[in-house]
Design a protein around this motif. Structure first.
Motif: not given
Length: 81
Positions: A14-19, A30-35, A37-43, A67-77
């Motif tokens: 929500g704050f755009g801090l997620a990986w 296709v573009t997929y958004w995977f996440g 994640y709180l930490r880059r190394n976890s991703l 990337v560090r960003a705020r994402r919502g649906e759709p996660l597959t484009i």
């Protein structure tokens, strides 16, 4: 996964801090958004099985960007109309 991880991921997103990983493939285009994640190394450690799954489904020319960003649906484009 601890019970607090999911709400923390949601707040970070929500704050755009997620990986997130932005994964682009050809055939299919296709573009997929995977996440998120709180930490880059976890991703980074969770991404290889996802990429392997895409390869096993026949996707080619797989490229990804972390990337560090705020994402919502759709996660597959899909690029196809």
């Amino acid at each position: 996964m601890t019970p607090l991880i999911r709400p923390l991921r949601s707040i970070a997103n929500g704050f755009g801090l997620a990986w997130w990983a932005r994964v682009e493939t050809r055939n299919p285009d296709v573009t997929y958004w995977f996440g998120p994640y709180l930490r880059r190394n976890s991703l980074e450690s969770s991404l290889p099985p996802f990429l392997a799954d895409l390869r096993s489904e026949g996707a080619s020319e797989i490229q990804h960007t972390l990337v560090r960003a705020r994402r919502g649906e759709p996660l597959t484009i899909s690029a196809a109309p």
